[in-house]
Design a protein around this motif. Structure first.
Motif, short mmCIF file in Angstrom:
data_model
loop_
_atom_site.label_atom_id
_atom_site.label_comp_id
_atom_site.label_asym_id
_atom_site.label_seq_id
_atom_site.Cartn_x
_atom_site.Cartn_y
_atom_site.Cartn_z
N PRO A 26 -4.16 23.04 -17.87
CA PRO A 26 -5.04 21.93 -17.33
C PRO A 26 -4.29 20.45 -17.92
O PRO A 26 -3.59 20.20 -18.76
N THR A 27 -4.79 19.35 -16.73
CA THR A 27 -4.10 18.07 -16.88
C THR A 27 -5.45 17.39 -16.51
O THR A 27 -6.07 17.41 -15.21
N CYS A 28 -6.14 16.64 -17.61
CA CYS A 28 -7.50 16.01 -17.15
C CYS A 28 -7.19 14.60 -17.13
O CYS A 28 -6.57 13.82 -18.02
N PHE A 29 -7.68 13.81 -15.83
CA PHE A 29 -7.54 12.45 -15.52
C PHE A 29 -8.64 11.75 -16.04
O PHE A 29 -9.71 11.85 -15.20
N GLU A 30 -8.29 10.93 -17.09
CA GLU A 30 -9.48 10.08 -17.22
C GLU A 30 -9.27 8.54 -17.15
O GLU A 30 -8.33 8.12 -17.55
#
Length: 530
Positions: A26-30
């Motif tokens: 996963p790569t979570c963009f915030e």
């Protein structure tokens, strides 16, 4: 398999964790510089991010709001101020080292199907940081941005608002009650935010009025015998009763139960149609504030004048200085093409509230776009567990025609956001819904099976609150601490409240007498309708 996540709030954090559990990348963009989403308070409203006021307290208790393998610390209060809930989210992220997979200060600009989507199911994800855009290719996408950042402000529904000389704003802009000091305040709308803001305003304002065209049921966090409302309401026994009783008896039971504390009709709160079970408002102060004259309930707004308002069925004008529109939010995904997720009347066409029904490959999911009668955290966690199994091919979705048929049937029952029909509420009952998703991945607890092996646990699961730990007893992702967490759930609940225990006090958790009393009530209602 590379998975993109959008936003690092409640849904984004558990989505990232579930991806790691299943061996995905996963790569979570915030877009902001921190986790927490809705629960991270900021003094200023930030674009495309939910905004809350500093006094917000959770409407669901800590045991019901936990993620299924991380109970809250026992010294945390039963209902959590936003700062304490954010603290829990930080602990959760640290425990599973989720920060390593979150990229802060990055905005997702667009998510589009790759040219070879029909065969690969991949997505072109464009992000932006410091004015520079970057293109990524991901095998799947989990949208976790929620729907509390684009306010719905239908001013065209309020004739005369253009000539109103006072101040007006949407509840998303509200932070502190100081703005109401010495003012005559009108709150339009009767959701949880509207009632909260009215209660706060009444402590400093000259006069506060709530305008509601439909009314609402008002519940207290303090429920039967002083226990948290959701730990009494959301049990497997209660869910079975709610889903099994005939419609007339169900409505009679609901009317009786919600009017036990006070008669809603006498307070001007009775929902307009008794056949509708509206989304309840959780507030501990409103009834007493109505009794003491600090808040007045009025019908819907007919029109605004220069410095006043006229209500339906009320010929007199009422002077007003400030209007707060608590009219909800639009469902919006500005980074998605309309053909990916189509939104009509605040309703997105999603199978099980998660998957678009028409995609050739089920590689995009929307998390958290649901309003269960209970805590959202364990629901979004179960959504994420199911989604990662679908991404991996361990679970299969039905044919498109089957999914579309189910979605269309739900649309027929959909009234407006604050007026769900009784049948629709049951369809989003958190126990029914979570059980359904859990059964897809083999994590639904078997009460009958446990009755033979572990009768104490089985009885606790059926008669007690349906806490999230039940979904970690077996199947994929089972947690060895789940049984102990369930058997000690009342200890953690009452630890922060039983700070003084008199000698010879009784058991701190509900006994079977509560269950017996409830069954006797059902019997009395049943024979009363014969």
């Amino acid at each position: 398999m590379r998975v993109a996540g959008v936003a690092a709030g409640v849904s984004g954090l558990t989505a990232t964790k579930c991806c790691l559990d299943e061996g995905l990348e996963p790569t979570c963009f915030e877009q902001s510089q921190d986790i927490g989403g809705l629960w991270r308070y900021t003094e200023h409203v930030e674009g495309r991010r939910a905004s809350l006021y500093p006094s917000v307290i959770s409407n669901t208790s800590k045991e019901m709001s936990a993620f299924s393998d991380v109970p809250y610390p026992e010294d945390f209060p039963v209902f959590l101020p936003n700062a304490r809930l954010l603290d829990y989210l930080r602990r959760y992220a640290e425990h599973f080292r989720l920060q390593e997979h979150i990229k802060f200060g990055i905005t997702v600009v667009s998510i589009r199907k790759c040219s070879d989507f029909a065969t690969t199911g991949q997505w072109d994800v464009v992000t932006e940081k410091d004015g520079k855009q970057t293109l990524h290719i991901f095998d799947a996408v989990m949208v976790c941005s929620g729907n509390f950042y684009e306010p719905s402000l239908p001013l065209h529904c309020f004739p005369g608002i253009e000539r109103f000389q006072g101040q007006y704003f949407h509840s998303r802009q509200y932070k502190h009650p100081d703005v109401f000091q010495g003012k005559r305040v009108l709150v339009v709308g009767m959701g949880n935010s509207g009632v909260d803001i009215a209660v706060e305003a009444s402590r400093v304002a000259t006069k506060v009025t709530i305008s509601t065209s439909r009314g609402a049921w008002v519940l207290s966090r303090v429920f039967d015998h002083g226990y948290p409302w959701d730990m009494v309401f959301n049990t497997r026994l209660m869910s079975l009763v709610r889903n099994s009783l005939p419609g007339l008896l169900s409505r009679g039971l609901v009317n009786y139960k919600v009017n036990q504390r006070f008669n809603h009709e006498n307070y001007g709160l009775q929902p307009e149609k008794s056949c509708l079970v509206r989304e309840p408002v959780l507030n501990d102060d409103l009834p007493s504030y109505i009794l003491t004259g600090r808040i007045t309930i009025k019908p819907g707004v007919k029109e605004f004048k220069d410095t006043s308002v006229v209500y339906h069925n009320c010929p007199e004008e009422e002077p007003v200085d400030i209007v707060v529109f608590c009219t909800g939010y639009n469902v919006s995904f500005p980074f998605l093409e309309e053909e990916v997720v189509k939104v009509e009347n605040k309703h997105a066409s999603l199978y099980k509230y998660v998957f678009p029904t028409h995609l050739q490959r089920p590689t995009l999911a929307i998390l958290g776009l649901i309003r269960p009668l209970g805590a959202i955290m364990p629901v979004t966690e179960m959504q994420a567990r199911w989604v990662t199994h679908v991404f991996k091919g361990l679970c299969q979705l039905p044919p498109q025609s089957v999914m579309e048929k189910e979605v269309n049937e739900k649309k027929k029952n959909q009234v407006k956001r604050f007026g769900l029909s009784y049948d629709e509420v049951l369809k989003t009952d958190c126990i029914v819904y979570t059980d359904e998703l859990a059964s897809f991945i083999g994590a639904k607890p078997s009460v009958l099976g446990l009755l033979c092996r572990d009768p104490r646990l089985a009885l606790t699961i059926f008669f007690g609150p349906c806490t999230p730990y039940q979904y970690r007893l077996g199947g994929p992702g089972c947690w060895e601490g789940a049984r102990q967490a369930i058997l000690t759930q009342w200890d953690r609940t009452l630890k922060p409240t039983r700070t003084r225990v008199p000698a010879g006090s009784c058991s701190p958790w509900p006994s079977l007498l509560t269950v017996v009393g409830f069954l006797l009530l059902l019997a009395a209602l049943f024979f009363g309708f014969q």
